[in-house]
Motif scaffolding. Structure first.
Motif, PDB file in Angstrom:
ATOM      1  N   GLU A 264      -3.963  -5.483  -2.447  1.00  0.00           N
ATOM      2  CA  GLU A 264      -3.277  -4.709  -1.520  1.00  0.00           C
ATOM      3  C   GLU A 264      -2.257  -5.623  -0.479  1.00  0.00           C
ATOM      4  O   GLU A 264      -2.099  -5.310   0.750  1.00  0.00           O
ATOM      5  CB  GLU A 264      -4.277  -3.888  -0.253  1.00  0.00           C
ATOM      6  N   VAL A 265      -1.932  -6.857  -0.868  1.00  0.00           N
ATOM      7  CA  VAL A 265      -1.143  -7.673  -0.268  1.00  0.00           C
ATOM      8  C   VAL A 265       0.433  -7.130  -0.046  1.00  0.00           C
ATOM      9  O   VAL A 265       0.920  -7.051   0.836  1.00  0.00           O
ATOM     10  CB  VAL A 265      -0.890  -9.085  -1.053  1.00  0.00           C
ATOM     11  N   CYS A 266       0.861  -6.307  -1.250  1.00  0.00           N
ATOM     12  CA  CYS A 266       1.939  -5.635  -1.247  1.00  0.00           C
ATOM     13  C   CYS A 266       1.894  -4.712  -0.173  1.00  0.00           C
ATOM     14  O   CYS A 266       3.065  -4.421   0.535  1.00  0.00           O
ATOM     15  CB  CYS A 266       2.249  -5.102  -2.712  1.00  0.00           C
ATOM     16  N   VAL A 267       0.876  -4.042   0.155  1.00  0.00           N
ATOM     17  CA  VAL A 267       0.852  -2.864   1.244  1.00  0.00           C
ATOM     18  C   VAL A 267       0.888  -3.698   2.703  1.00  0.00           C
ATOM     19  O   VAL A 267       1.679  -3.050   3.547  1.00  0.00           O
ATOM     20  CB  VAL A 267      -0.408  -2.214   1.188  1.00  0.00           C
ATOM     21  N   LYS A 268       0.382  -4.624   2.522  1.00  0.00           N
ATOM     22  CA  LYS A 268       0.290  -5.450   3.950  1.00  0.00           C
ATOM     23  C   LYS A 268       1.698  -6.018   4.375  1.00  0.00           C
ATOM     24  O   LYS A 268       1.989  -6.210   5.517  1.00  0.00           O
ATOM     25  CB  LYS A 268      -0.535  -6.619   4.022  1.00  0.00           C
ATOM     26  N   VAL A 269       2.593  -6.676   3.306  1.00  0.00           N
ATOM     27  CA  VAL A 269       3.798  -7.240   3.682  1.00  0.00           C
ATOM     28  C   VAL A 269       4.997  -6.154   3.750  1.00  0.00           C
ATOM     29  O   VAL A 269       5.912  -6.355   3.928  1.00  0.00           O
ATOM     30  CB  VAL A 269       3.978  -8.253   2.706  1.00  0.00           C
ATOM     31  N   CYS A 270       4.601  -4.857   3.140  1.00  0.00           N
ATOM     32  CA  CYS A 270       5.706  -3.909   3.070  1.00  0.00           C
ATOM     33  C   CYS A 270       6.016  -3.456   4.546  1.00  0.00           C
ATOM     34  O   CYS A 270       4.934  -2.842   5.405  1.00  0.00           O
ATOM     35  CB  CYS A 270       5.084  -2.731   2.404  1.00  0.00           C
ATOM     36  N   PRO A 271       7.276  -3.246   5.147  1.00  0.00           N
ATOM     37  CA  PRO A 271       7.463  -2.986   6.464  1.00  0.00           C
ATOM     38  C   PRO A 271       7.099  -1.377   6.564  1.00  0.00           C
ATOM     39  O   PRO A 271       6.981  -1.208   7.857  1.00  0.00           O
ATOM     40  CB  PRO A 271       9.049  -3.178   6.397  1.00  0.00           C
ATOM     41  N   ILE A 272       7.035  -0.511   5.670  1.00  0.00           N
ATOM     42  CA  ILE A 272       6.738   0.696   5.883  1.00  0.00           C
ATOM     43  C   ILE A 272       5.471   1.195   5.167  1.00  0.00           C
ATOM     44  O   ILE A 272       5.071   2.213   4.999  1.00  0.00           O
ATOM     45  CB  ILE A 272       7.734   1.758   5.605  1.00  0.00           C
ATOM     46  N   ASN A 273       4.559   0.041   4.776  1.00  0.00           N
ATOM     47  CA  ASN A 273       3.149   0.291   4.205  1.00  0.00           C
ATOM     48  C   ASN A 273       3.537   1.354   3.067  1.00  0.00           C
ATOM     49  O   ASN A 273       2.566   2.388   2.880  1.00  0.00           O
ATOM     50  CB  ASN A 273       2.360   0.686   5.076  1.00  0.00           C
ATOM     51  N   LEU A 274       4.148   0.950   2.079  1.00  0.00           N
ATOM     52  CA  LEU A 274       4.750   2.088   1.046  1.00  0.00           C
ATOM     53  C   LEU A 274       3.574   2.086  -0.033  1.00  0.00           C
ATOM     54  O   LEU A 274       3.271   3.262  -0.411  1.00  0.00           O
ATOM     55  CB  LEU A 274       6.110   1.883   1.025  1.00  0.00           C
ATOM     56  N   PRO A 275       3.494   1.018  -0.717  1.00  0.00           N
ATOM     57  CA  PRO A 275       2.798   1.157  -1.907  1.00  0.00           C
ATOM     58  C   PRO A 275       1.249   1.823  -1.796  1.00  0.00           C
ATOM     59  O   PRO A 275       0.627   1.540  -0.712  1.00  0.00           O
ATOM     60  CB  PRO A 275       2.656  -0.312  -2.396  1.00  0.00           C
ATOM     61  N   ILE A 276       0.794   2.571  -2.525  1.00  0.00           N
ATOM     62  CA  ILE A 276      -0.495   3.341  -2.542  1.00  0.00           C
ATOM     63  C   ILE A 276      -1.211   2.717  -3.671  1.00  0.00           C
ATOM     64  O   ILE A 276      -1.058   2.905  -4.794  1.00  0.00           O
ATOM     65  CB  ILE A 276      -0.478   4.935  -2.737  1.00  0.00           C
ATOM     66  N   VAL A 277      -2.182   2.148  -3.303  1.00  0.00           N
ATOM     67  CA  VAL A 277      -3.213   1.496  -4.052  1.00  0.00           C
ATOM     68  C   VAL A 277      -4.488   2.029  -4.219  1.00  0.00           C
ATOM     69  O   VAL A 277      -5.324   2.153  -3.281  1.00  0.00           O
ATOM     70  CB  VAL A 277      -3.666  -0.057  -3.614  1.00  0.00           C
ATOM     71  N   ASP A 278      -4.757   2.875  -5.239  1.00  0.00           N
ATOM     72  CA  ASP A 278      -6.154   3.797  -5.175  1.00  0.00           C
ATOM     73  C   ASP A 278      -7.079   2.949  -6.097  1.00  0.00           C
ATOM     74  O   ASP A 278      -6.893   2.888  -7.324  1.00  0.00           O
ATOM     75  CB  ASP A 278      -5.647   4.981  -6.023  1.00  0.00           C
ATOM     76  N   TYR A 279      -8.133   2.788  -5.430  1.00  0.00           N
ATOM     77  CA  TYR A 279      -9.267   1.886  -6.173  1.00  0.00           C
ATOM     78  C   TYR A 279     -10.609   2.491  -5.854  1.00  0.00           C
ATOM     79  O   TYR A 279     -10.859   3.222  -5.113  1.00  0.00           O
ATOM     80  CB  TYR A 279      -9.121   0.328  -5.863  1.00  0.00           C
ATOM     81  N   GLU A 280     -11.521   2.101  -6.769  1.00  0.00           N
ATOM     82  CA  GLU A 280     -12.908   2.407  -6.187  1.00  0.00           C
ATOM     83  C   GLU A 280     -13.746   1.066  -6.341  1.00  0.00           C
ATOM     84  O   GLU A 280     -13.427  -0.059  -6.789  1.00  0.00           O
ATOM     85  CB  GLU A 280     -13.525   3.223  -7.348  1.00  0.00           C
ATOM     86  N   PRO A 281     -14.818   1.016  -5.634  1.00  0.00           N
ATOM     87  CA  PRO A 281     -15.581  -0.361  -5.502  1.00  0.00           C
ATOM     88  C   PRO A 281     -16.315  -0.794  -7.007  1.00  0.00           C
ATOM     89  O   PRO A 281     -16.517  -0.080  -7.744  1.00  0.00           O
ATOM     90  CB  PRO A 281     -17.024   0.039  -4.601  1.00  0.00           C
ATOM     91  N   GLY A 282     -15.939  -2.225  -7.171  1.00  0.00           N
ATOM     92  CA  GLY A 282     -16.411  -2.722  -8.242  1.00  0.00           C
ATOM     93  C   GLY A 282     -17.981  -2.689  -8.695  1.00  0.00           C
ATOM     94  O   GLY A 282     -18.535  -2.798  -7.572  1.00  0.00           O
ATOM     95  N   PRO A 283     -18.096  -3.282  -9.807  1.00  0.00           N
ATOM     96  CA  PRO A 283     -19.664  -3.384 -10.121  1.00  0.00           C
ATOM     97  C   PRO A 283     -20.280  -4.563  -9.577  1.00  0.00           C
ATOM     98  O   PRO A 283     -21.441  -4.691  -9.645  1.00  0.00           O
ATOM     99  CB  PRO A 283     -19.421  -3.549 -11.745  1.00  0.00           C
ATOM    100  N   SER A 284     -19.520  -5.608  -9.169  1.00  0.00           N
ATOM    101  CA  SER A 284     -19.909  -6.749  -8.873  1.00  0.00           C
ATOM    102  C   SER A 284     -19.097  -7.599  -7.794  1.00  0.00           C
ATOM    103  O   SER A 284     -17.955  -7.079  -7.397  1.00  0.00           O
ATOM    104  CB  SER A 284     -20.239  -8.032  -9.896  1.00  0.00           C
ATOM    105  N   LYS A 285     -19.706  -8.770  -7.245  1.00  0.00           N
ATOM    106  CA  LYS A 285     -18.873  -9.559  -6.336  1.00  0.00           C
ATOM    107  C   LYS A 285     -17.517  -9.962  -6.877  1.00  0.00           C
ATOM    108  O   LYS A 285     -16.571 -10.082  -6.201  1.00  0.00           O
ATOM    109  CB  LYS A 285     -19.579 -10.659  -5.540  1.00  0.00           C
ATOM    110  N   LYS A 286     -17.893 -10.414  -8.282  1.00  0.00           N
ATOM    111  CA  LYS A 286     -16.568 -11.067  -8.895  1.00  0.00           C
ATOM    112  C   LYS A 286     -15.491  -9.919  -8.998  1.00  0.00           C
ATOM    113  O   LYS A 286     -14.360 -10.231  -9.041  1.00  0.00           O
ATOM    114  CB  LYS A 286     -16.986 -11.557 -10.120  1.00  0.00           C
ATOM    115  N   ILE A 287     -15.963  -8.829  -9.313  1.00  0.00           N
ATOM    116  CA  ILE A 287     -15.036  -7.823  -9.693  1.00  0.00           C
ATOM    117  C   ILE A 287     -15.311  -6.845  -8.449  1.00  0.00           C
ATOM    118  O   ILE A 287     -15.829  -5.670  -8.777  1.00  0.00           O
ATOM    119  CB  ILE A 287     -15.255  -6.972 -11.068  1.00  0.00           C
ATOM    120  N   ALA A 288     -14.737  -7.041  -7.260  1.00  0.00           N
ATOM    121  CA  ALA A 288     -15.050  -6.400  -6.201  1.00  0.00           C
ATOM    122  C   ALA A 288     -14.135  -4.779  -6.142  1.00  0.00           C
ATOM    123  O   ALA A 288     -14.634  -3.903  -5.624  1.00  0.00           O
ATOM    124  CB  ALA A 288     -14.568  -6.954  -4.650  1.00  0.00           C
TER     125      ALA A 288
END
Length: 213
Positions: free
Chosen positions: A85-109
């Motif tokens: 979600e770096v793209c969302v944070k640097v976007c002036p209008i918070n445009l990109p929509i990142v749809d995700y779910e929690p990962g199975p482990s800390k390595k894949i969060a």
């Protein structure tokens, strides 16, 4: 004595008036010269265009090749995305929509489900492309994004992942170079091959001066 003093004051006042008049004449002359210079510069540009022949691009059978750093449709590679979600944070209008779910482990969060960008709202600033840590986003030269329904401008991960098309490699059209990309002395792009070098240094050469030698 008073008469002599009065005469001196009158002469001094006359000198001040003369100095003020000369200053006004000097200012007027300077403004006139500046105005004449500006008019001459404008006429020089006008006369330069008089010597150019009109160039008509027969769109859509002919298309201009965008500049090397043109910001068109964003291309997205889902295999590289880590849903940071770096793209969302640097976007002036918070445009990109990142749809995700929690990962199975800390390595894949995070496990990405979908990624979308609404090009009806996007300002094509390229911040998301510049700051993406995995370089899964890139700018293309596609600019034909018009639609009768603005909801069709909301591209999901599948539409964003479509391989970009370029004007230079499209066999169905004739690519033409813009005036700024033509070689020296050429004014009509119809007579210039696509691979002929342009006049002056290119953006890559400006960033890396060693390429000029």
């Amino acid at each position: 004595m008073s008469l002599h003093h009065s005469t001196n004051l009158t002469s001094f006042s006359r000198d001040l008036l003369m100095l003020g008049f000369l200053r006004q004449v000097g200012d007027y002359t300077r403004d006139t010269v500046d105005a004449a210079r500006n008019i001459a510069q404008g006429l020089a540009v006008t006369f330069d265009h008089f010597q150019r022949r009109p160039v008509t691009v027969q769109y859509p059978y002919e298309k201009l090749i965008p500049s090397p750093r043109y910001r068109g449709r964003i291309h997205y590679e889902i295999d590289k995305c880590i849903a940071c979600e770096v793209c969302v944070k640097v976007c002036p209008i918070n445009l990109p929509i990142v749809d995700y779910e929690p990962g199975p482990s800390k390595k894949i969060a995070k496990v990405l489900r979908n990624y979308s960008i609404d090009f009806g709202v996007c300002i094509f600033c390229a911040n998301c492309v510049e700051y993406c840590p995995t370089q899964c986003l890139s700018m293309t030269e596609e600019y034909e994004l018009t639609s009768f329904d603005r909801h069709n401008l909301n591209y999901d991960s599948v539409a964003l992942g479509r391989l970009p098309t370029t004007v230079s490699t499209d066999p169905s059209i004739r690519p033409l170079r813009e005036l700024a990309e033509l070689p020296k002395g050429e004014l009509d792009p119809h007579n210039v091959p696509v691979n002929q070098p342009a006049y002056g240094p290119q953006p890559k050469q400006v960033l890396n001066p060693t390429m000029l030698s």
